[in-house]
Design an enzyme around this catalytic site. Structure first.
Site, PDB file in Angstrom:
ATOM      1  N   THR A  12       0.815  -1.222   0.000  1.00  0.00           N
ATOM      2  CA  THR A  12       0.000   0.000   0.000  1.00  0.00           C
ATOM      3  C   THR A  12       0.847   1.271   0.000  1.00  0.00           C
ATOM      4  O   THR A  12       0.487   2.270  -0.618  1.00  0.00           O
ATOM      5  CB  THR A  12      -0.929  -0.014   1.231  1.00  0.00           C
ATOM      6  OG1 THR A  12      -1.840  -1.099   1.091  1.00  0.00           O
ATOM      7  CG2 THR A  12      -1.709   1.276   1.367  1.00  0.00           C
ATOM      8  N   SER A  50       1.441  -7.537  -0.973  1.00  0.00           N
ATOM      9  CA  SER A  50       2.151  -8.497  -0.115  1.00  0.00           C
ATOM     10  C   SER A  50       1.492  -9.869  -0.134  1.00  0.00           C
ATOM     11  O   SER A  50       2.129 -10.872   0.191  1.00  0.00           O
ATOM     12  CB  SER A  50       2.267  -7.966   1.305  1.00  0.00           C
ATOM     13  OG  SER A  50       1.010  -7.944   1.944  1.00  0.00           O
ATOM     14  N   SER A  51       0.228  -9.935  -0.536  1.00  0.00           N
ATOM     15  CA  SER A  51      -0.419 -11.251  -0.642  1.00  0.00           C
ATOM     16  C   SER A  51       0.199 -12.081  -1.764  1.00  0.00           C
ATOM     17  O   SER A  51       0.020 -13.302  -1.798  1.00  0.00           O
ATOM     18  CB  SER A  51      -1.922 -11.072  -0.883  1.00  0.00           C
ATOM     19  OG  SER A  51      -2.128 -10.150  -1.930  1.00  0.00           O
ATOM     20  N   THR A  81       0.971  -4.474   4.307  1.00  0.00           N
ATOM     21  CA  THR A  81       0.690  -4.868   5.692  1.00  0.00           C
ATOM     22  C   THR A  81      -0.028  -6.214   5.800  1.00  0.00           C
ATOM     23  O   THR A  81      -0.051  -6.815   6.867  1.00  0.00           O
ATOM     24  CB  THR A  81      -0.184  -3.802   6.379  1.00  0.00           C
ATOM     25  OG1 THR A  81      -1.344  -3.586   5.570  1.00  0.00           O
ATOM     26  CG2 THR A  81       0.569  -2.512   6.559  1.00  0.00           C
ATOM     27  N   ASP A  82      -0.611  -6.695   4.688  1.00  0.00           N
ATOM     28  CA  ASP A  82      -1.426  -7.916   4.769  1.00  0.00           C
ATOM     29  C   ASP A  82      -0.641  -9.118   5.283  1.00  0.00           C
ATOM     30  O   ASP A  82      -1.211  -9.990   5.947  1.00  0.00           O
ATOM     31  CB  ASP A  82      -2.022  -8.255   3.393  1.00  0.00           C
ATOM     32  CG  ASP A  82      -3.073  -7.247   2.958  1.00  0.00           C
ATOM     33  OD1 ASP A  82      -3.413  -6.352   3.742  1.00  0.00           O
ATOM     34  OD2 ASP A  82      -3.539  -7.354   1.802  1.00  0.00           O
TER      35      ASP A  82
HETATM   36  N1  ASP Z   1      -2.461  -4.080   1.863  1.00  0.00           N
HETATM   37  C1  ASP Z   1      -2.049  -4.638   0.586  1.00  0.00           C
HETATM   38  C2  ASP Z   1      -0.673  -5.298   0.771  1.00  0.00           C
HETATM   39  O1  ASP Z   1      -0.484  -5.907   1.807  1.00  0.00           O
HETATM   40  C3  ASP Z   1      -2.147  -3.646  -0.411  1.00  0.00           C
HETATM   41  C4  ASP Z   1      -1.659  -3.948  -1.786  1.00  0.00           C
HETATM   42  O2  ASP Z   1      -2.306  -4.737  -2.502  1.00  0.00           O
HETATM   43  O3  ASP Z   1      -0.672  -3.332  -2.133  1.00  0.00           O
HETATM   44  O4  ASP Z   1       0.182  -5.267  -0.071  1.00  0.00           O
END
Ligand code: ASP
Length: 330
Positions: A12, A50-51, A81-82
Site C-alpha cells: 500500500t 504483499s499477498s 501490511t497484509d
Molecule cells: N495491503 C495490501 C498489501 O499488503 C495492499 C496492496 O495490494 O498493495 O500489499
C-alpha cells in the site's frame, strides 16, 4: 552515522492510485519528506501486493537481509501490511543478528488524505538506526509502536493502528522521532538461524463447527507437516481425533488456537478431542504462537533437518515450539 539498508517490496505504501502498478523504491523513499538520521542504501527488491509474495521471494529476501546485517547495516523492509506478521516472523527465524531488522508499511495509499507511509517509514528508519534497538530480534514498526515479530498481528482491515501484540503489547514506542524501548524479549525466536526451503509443504487447516474432516483427508501425503487452528485452547471434534493421530504418526502436526490470542493448554481438559488427548496422541502444542506463525516455524524446522528417513524429529520440533512458550523450559 548508522547505516540502514531499505528493501522495498511494494504494498500500500507504494500503491498510488490503487491499481496494480507499484511505485519504485526510490519514489517510496522520496515520499519520506525528511532527511533520515542515517546513511540509507536502497534495494528495490520487489513491487508486489504483499499477498503475492512467494516463498521464493521470502527466501531470497532473507538471504540478502542476512548478508546485509552481517556487513554491519541495520535493515528496514517496506512491504504491504497484509502479510507483515508472517514475513517479519520468518525473517526472525532466519536472520539471527544483533543488528535491528524492522518491517514497516502503510494502511493508507500515498495519494489519500492522512497517508501514514511517510511517518511509518521515518519511525522504522529511526528504529533501524537506533543503538538501543539492537538485540531485539525482528521488529514491526507502524503508528509509532515497536512490536516483536513473534507477537504482532494485523487486527483490523483498515485502521492505521491495526497492529497489536495480543497478550503482551508493544516493546516500545517512537516519541519525537526517537525509539524508546520499554520491554525486551527474554530470548531470540530461534536458538540459531534456521533454513527455509520453499519446496517444503506445510498445511494450515482452521476448524469450524460441524467439520467432517474432508480437509484433513485431503492432507493425505501431499504435505510434510500440518498446523491445526483448533477451537479454544486446543480442542477438536471427537470424530477428528483418529485422523489427526494417524497423520501425527507420519508427519508433524502442530496444535494451535484459532482464537487470536493466548496459549494452547496442555492438561486442563482430558476427554476425547481435548488438548491432553491430542498431545498424548502425538500432536505438538503451538503454545502462544498463532497458526500462521506456527506454520512458518514448522516449515523452517522441516527445512533445517527436522525430517529424516526414519520419520520426523518430534522432540526437536516440540523443543523449538517450547522455546517460544514463555516457560523458559526449552
Ligand atoms: N495491503 C495490501 C498489501 O499488503 C495492499 C496492496 O495490494 O498493495 O500489499
Amino acid at each position: 552515522m548508522a547505516r540502514v539498508t531499505v528493501f522495498t517490496l511494494g504494498g500500500t505504501i507504494s500503491a498510488r492510485g490503487g491499481d496494480a502498478a507499484r511505485m519504485t523504491g526510490a519514489e517510496v523513499l522520496a515520499g519520506l519528506g525528511v532527511v533520515p538520521d542515517a546513511e540509507v542504501e536502497l534495494r528495490d527488491f520487489r513491487r508486489l501486493p504483499s499477498s503475492s509474495l512467494s516463498f521464493e521471494d521470502l527466501a531470497a529476501l532473507a538471504h540478502e537481509v542476512r548478508e546485509t546485517v552481517a556487513a554491519g547495516s541495520g535493515v528496514v523492509v517496506v512491504q504491504g501490511t497484509d502479510t507483515i506478521e508472517e514475513t517479519a516472523f520468518l525473517l526472525d527465524l532466519l536472520c539471527v543478528t544483533t543488528e535491528p531488522i524492522v518491517v514497516t508499511g502503510a494502511m493508507r495509499r500515498p495519494d489519500l488524505p492522512g497517508a501514514d507511509g511517510p511517518a511509518n517509514l521515518a519511525a522504522a528508519l529511526a528504529v533501524a538506526a537506533g543503538p538501543g534497538c539492537r538485540d531485539l530480534g525482528v521488529l514491526v514498526v507502524l503508528a509509532d509502536e515497536i512490536h516483536a515479530a513473534r507477537l504482532v498481528r494485523k487486527t483490523h482491515t483498515t485502521s492505521v493502528t491495526t497492529f497489536a501484540s495480543p497478550g503482551a503489547g508493544p516493546l516500545g514506542t517512537v516519541v519525537e522521532g526517537e525509539p524508546r524501548i520499554l520491554l525486551r524479549p527474554t530470548t531470540t525466536s530461534a536458538i540459531h538461524p534456521l533454513r527455509f526451503d520453499p519446496a517444503v509443504r506445510v498445511a494450515l487447516i482452521t476448524l469450524t463447527v460441524g467439520d467432517r474432516g474432508e480437509l484433513l483427508e485431503a492432507v493425505d501425503s501431499r504435505f510434510d507437516g500440518l498446523v491445526v487452528a483448533a477451537f479454544g485452547a486446543g480442542h477438536v471434534p471427537t470424530r477428528l481425533v483418529e485422523p489427526l493421530a494417524d497423520l501425527a504418526a507420519r508427519i508433524p502436526v502442530v496444535l494451535a488456537s484459532r482464537t487470536g490470542a493466548g496459549a494452547t493448554l496442555t492438561r486442563t481438559y482430558r476427554g476425547p478431542g481435548s488438548e491432553y488427548d491430542l498431545l498424548h496422541r502425538g500432536l505438538v502444542p503451538a503454545g502462544p504462537l498463532d497458526p500462521a506463525k506456527a506454520r512458518l516455524l514448522l516449515h523452517a524446522l522441516l527445512s533445517s533437518g527436522a525430517k529424516g528417513p526414519a520419520g520426523y524429529d518430534r522432540p526437536g520440533i516440540a523443543a523449538a515450539f517450547a522455546h517460544l512458550d514463555g516457560t523458559g523450559l526449552a
